[in-house]
Scaffold this active site. Structure first.
Site, PDB file in Angstrom:
ATOM      1  N   CYS A 126      36.959 -12.100  80.763  1.00 39.69           N
ATOM      2  CA  CYS A 126      36.256 -13.234  80.155  1.00 39.69           C
ATOM      3  C   CYS A 126      36.181 -13.079  78.634  1.00 39.69           C
ATOM      4  O   CYS A 126      35.839 -14.019  77.939  1.00 39.69           O
ATOM      5  CB  CYS A 126      34.857 -13.382  80.749  1.00 39.69           C
ATOM      6  SG  CYS A 126      33.798 -11.974  80.417  1.00 39.69           S
TER       7      CYS A 126
ATOM      8  N   CYS B 229      28.560  -9.964  84.564  1.00 37.43           N
ATOM      9  CA  CYS B 229      27.843 -10.030  83.287  1.00 37.43           C
ATOM     10  C   CYS B 229      26.729  -8.983  83.272  1.00 37.43           C
ATOM     11  O   CYS B 229      26.501  -8.323  82.247  1.00 37.43           O
ATOM     12  CB  CYS B 229      27.256 -11.418  83.066  1.00 37.43           C
ATOM     13  SG  CYS B 229      28.366 -12.767  83.535  1.00 37.43           S
TER      14      CYS B 229
HETATM   15 FE1  FES Z   1      31.871 -12.510  81.308  1.00 40.85          FE
HETATM   16 FE2  FES Z   1      29.509 -13.468  81.481  1.00 40.85          FE
HETATM   17  S1  FES Z   1      31.368 -14.523  81.878  1.00 40.85           S
HETATM   18  S2  FES Z   1      30.069 -11.573  80.669  1.00 40.85           S
END
Ligand code: FES
Length: 142
Positions: free
Chosen positions: A33, A103
Site C-alpha cells: 500500500c 495497518c
Molecule cells: Fe496500508 Fe493502511 S492501507 S497501512
C-alpha cells in the site's frame, strides 16, 4: 465500517509529531500500500516510556492505530510495551475491518523497531524482542 474509536483517533490523532533526540526511533512500511509509519520513543533511565509520538504517511486506519499504539505504550516499561501487539491495538480501537488488519501490524512493527533501536543504542537486551526484519515488508504476514 469503522468503529467510533477508529474515527476519533483518525480525526483527532493523539501524539502526532516527532521527539527530538528520541531514545529510539522505528520506521516501517508496507510495500503493497506504500504506507510508512515512524514511531519515536522517549525512555527514561528506568526503562519507562515517558513519551511516544508518531509520524504516519498512510491511510486513516494507519493513523488511528499509530495514535492508539502511542497512547498504549506511554507510561509502560520497555518490557510491557512488547505486549502492545497489533491485536491489543485493534481491541483498544474496537476492531478494524479485515482489509485493514495490516495497518495495525505496522504499528506493532514500528514500536518493536523503535524499541530495538533503543536497545541497540543503550546496549541492553529486551527479553522477547526480535530484530526487526527489513524496514519495508510486503504485507503478506497478516
Ligand atoms: Fe496500508 Fe493502511 S492501507 S497501512
Amino acid at each position: 465500517m469503522y468503529s467510533e474509536k477508529v474515527m476519533d483517533h483518525f480525526q483527532n490523532p493523539r501524539n502526532m509529531g516527532e521527539i527530538e533526540d528520541a531514545s529510539g526511533v522505528g520506521t516501517v512500511g508496507n510495500a503493497k500500500c506504500g504506507d510508512i509509519m515512524r514511531i519515536f520513543l522517549d525512555i527514561d533511565e528506568d526503562g519507562i516510556i515517558r513519551e511516544a509520538r508518531f509520524k504516519t504517511f498512510g491511510c486513516g486506519a494507519a493513523v488511528a492505530t499509530s495514535s492508539m499504539a502511542t497512547e498504549l505504550v506511554k507510561g509502560r516499561t520497555v518490557q510491557e510495551a512488547l505486549q502492545v501487539t497489533n491485536k491489543a491495538v485493534m481491541e483498544a480501537l474496537d476492531g478494524l475491518p479485515p482489509v485493514k488488519v495490516h495497518c495495525s501490524l505496522l504499528a506493532e512493527e514500528a514500536i518493536h523497531a523503535a524499541l530495538w533501536d533503543y536497545a541497540q543504542k543503550q546496549g541492553v537486551v529486551i527479553q522477547g524482542l526480535e530484530k526487526p526484519k527489513a524496514d519495508i515488508h510486503d504485507g503478506d504476514s497478516e
